[in-house]
Scaffold this motif. Structure first.
Motif, PDB file in Angstrom:
ATOM      1  N   UNK A   1       0.818  -1.218   0.000  1.00 22.73           N
ATOM      2  CA  UNK A   1       0.000   0.000   0.000  1.00 22.73           C
ATOM      3  C   UNK A   1       0.850   1.266   0.000  1.00 22.73           C
ATOM      4  N   UNK A   2       0.496   2.194  -0.903  1.00 22.81           N
ATOM      5  CA  UNK A   2       1.201   3.459  -0.981  1.00 22.81           C
ATOM      6  C   UNK A   2       2.501   3.418  -1.749  1.00 22.81           C
ATOM      7  N   UNK A   3       2.924   2.228  -2.187  1.00 24.83           N
ATOM      8  CA  UNK A   3       4.186   2.083  -2.922  1.00 24.83           C
ATOM      9  C   UNK A   3       3.903   2.112  -4.421  1.00 24.83           C
ATOM     10  N   UNK A   4       4.627   2.946  -5.141  1.00 30.60           N
ATOM     11  CA  UNK A   4       4.481   3.000  -6.597  1.00 30.60           C
ATOM     12  C   UNK A   4       5.223   1.812  -7.197  1.00 30.60           C
ATOM     13  N   UNK A   5       4.482   0.934  -7.865  1.00 32.23           N
ATOM     14  CA  UNK A   5       5.064  -0.278  -8.445  1.00 32.23           C
ATOM     15  C   UNK A   5       5.277  -0.048  -9.939  1.00 32.23           C
ATOM     16  N   UNK A   6       6.500  -0.155 -10.434  1.00 31.59           N
ATOM     17  CA  UNK A   6       6.750   0.026 -11.865  1.00 31.59           C
ATOM     18  C   UNK A   6       6.017  -1.025 -12.697  1.00 31.59           C
ATOM     19  N   UNK A   7       5.653  -0.641 -13.913  1.00 34.92           N
ATOM     20  CA  UNK A   7       4.937  -1.566 -14.798  1.00 34.92           C
ATOM     21  C   UNK A   7       5.775  -2.804 -15.095  1.00 34.92           C
TER      22      UNK A   7
ATOM     23  N   UNK B   1     -12.811   5.495 -11.480  1.00 32.64           N
ATOM     24  CA  UNK B   1     -12.302   5.670 -12.836  1.00 32.64           C
ATOM     25  C   UNK B   1     -10.887   6.232 -12.758  1.00 32.64           C
ATOM     26  N   UNK B   2     -10.189   6.218 -13.881  1.00 29.99           N
ATOM     27  CA  UNK B   2      -8.844   6.786 -13.912  1.00 29.99           C
ATOM     28  C   UNK B   2      -8.881   8.283 -13.636  1.00 29.99           C
ATOM     29  N   UNK B   3      -9.954   8.941 -14.096  1.00 27.54           N
ATOM     30  CA  UNK B   3     -10.085  10.380 -13.871  1.00 27.54           C
ATOM     31  C   UNK B   3     -10.443  10.699 -12.424  1.00 27.54           C
ATOM     32  N   UNK B   4     -11.169   9.799 -11.768  1.00 27.55           N
ATOM     33  CA  UNK B   4     -11.575   9.999 -10.369  1.00 27.55           C
ATOM     34  C   UNK B   4     -11.187   8.749  -9.563  1.00 27.55           C
TER      35      UNK B   4
ATOM     36  N   UNK C   1       0.726   6.785 -11.971  1.00 28.74           N
ATOM     37  CA  UNK C   1       1.688   7.873 -12.136  1.00 28.74           C
ATOM     38  C   UNK C   1       2.327   7.694 -13.502  1.00 28.74           C
ATOM     39  N   UNK C   2       1.938   8.568 -14.433  1.00 30.22           N
ATOM     40  CA  UNK C   2       2.365   8.430 -15.824  1.00 30.22           C
ATOM     41  C   UNK C   2       3.887   8.318 -15.932  1.00 30.22           C
ATOM     42  N   UNK C   3       4.317   7.274 -16.636  1.00 29.10           N
ATOM     43  CA  UNK C   3       5.740   7.070 -16.847  1.00 29.10           C
ATOM     44  C   UNK C   3       6.474   6.467 -15.667  1.00 29.10           C
ATOM     45  N   UNK C   4       5.753   6.230 -14.553  1.00 27.23           N
ATOM     46  CA  UNK C   4       6.407   5.693 -13.353  1.00 27.23           C
ATOM     47  C   UNK C   4       5.825   4.331 -12.983  1.00 27.23           C
ATOM     48  N   UNK C   5       4.537   4.294 -12.662  1.00 31.96           N
ATOM     49  CA  UNK C   5       3.934   3.030 -12.276  1.00 31.96           C
ATOM     50  C   UNK C   5       2.562   3.219 -11.664  1.00 31.96           C
TER      51      UNK C   5
END
Length: 233
Positions: A170-176, A208-211, A218-222
């Protein structure tokens, strides 16, 4: 004993596959059209589907897209087509493996065994944690069940794996790239595969992605999953 759905319109090839796979200790059902295949996977649980592309009612590539809309069962394409660009396209579209006819049953069963190993949790892996809680999400990896605010979520196998993997961090940005390696068990792949499953998962989480509420890209990150922020009064 693994169960196999053979989707093949050629009666000679079909009967040979049924006989040989049965002799190899697989439980086999077979159909000759794409629509019959969709009906089968909607009503029965299979461990793997062997899909021919040259079907009489619908091209197998279209059938693959429709199968991926309702199930994550591993699919092995079995066809006479050997165009490399098409093979790559179908693998990106959700096929797990690709065999060019003619092939031996030993080759097919070896590919099936490899696909089944990738789709199942290995006996040597650590036991899943009993329960994961993130906000109103409750995920039980052992029973492969998930709830949101007390309501059960109807998730496909891949949707559950993706949700459980993100919820465990939770809360961790996971790369694609990590998602492809850990959830899809692929060293590389098409980002669209992740985007499609995230879209399905968001729909079931009521966002949704918008909400976003739980899933944040996070675009380009994960991608990360975190509890919803409380609305300000």
């Amino acid at each position: 004993m693994a169960s196999v759905l053979v989707v093949e319109d050629d009666p000679f090839v079909r009967s040979a596959l049924i006989r040989q796979l049965t002799e190899a200790s697989y439980t086999v059902r077979s159909v000759g059209t794409a629509l019959e295949a969709l009906r089968e996977v909607a009503h029965f649980r299979f461990d793997v589907v062997v899909l021919d592309l040259g079907l009489p009612d619908l091209d197998g590539s279209e059938a693959l897209k429709m199968l991926r809309g309702i199930t994550d069962v591993p699919v092995i394409i079995a066809t006479a087509r050997d165009d490399e660009a098409e093979i790559v396209r179908l693998l990106h579209a959700g096929a797990d493996d690709y065999l060019v006819k003619p092939f031996s049953v030993e080759h097919l069963t070896a590919r099936m065994a490899a696909v089944l190993r990738r789709s199942r949790v290995g006996s040597g892996e650590p036991a899943p944690t009993p329960e994961i809680r993130v906000g109103g999400l409750v995920i039980d990896p052992l029973r492969r069940q998930a709830e949101l605010d007390g309501t059960a979520l109807d998730l496909t196998r891949r949707e559950f794996d993706l949700l459980a993997f993100l919820a465990g961090r939770p809360g961790v940005v996971v790369p694609r790239r990590e998602l492809l390696a850990e959830v899809w068990q692929q060293a590389y792949g098409d980002d669209q595969t992740i985007d499609v499953h995230l879209s399905w998962l968001r729909r079931k989480l009521g966002e949704t992605a918008a909400r976003p509420r739980y899933l944040h890209t996070l675009r380009g990150v994960g991608v990360k999953l975190e509890p919803p922020r409380e609305r300000q009064p």
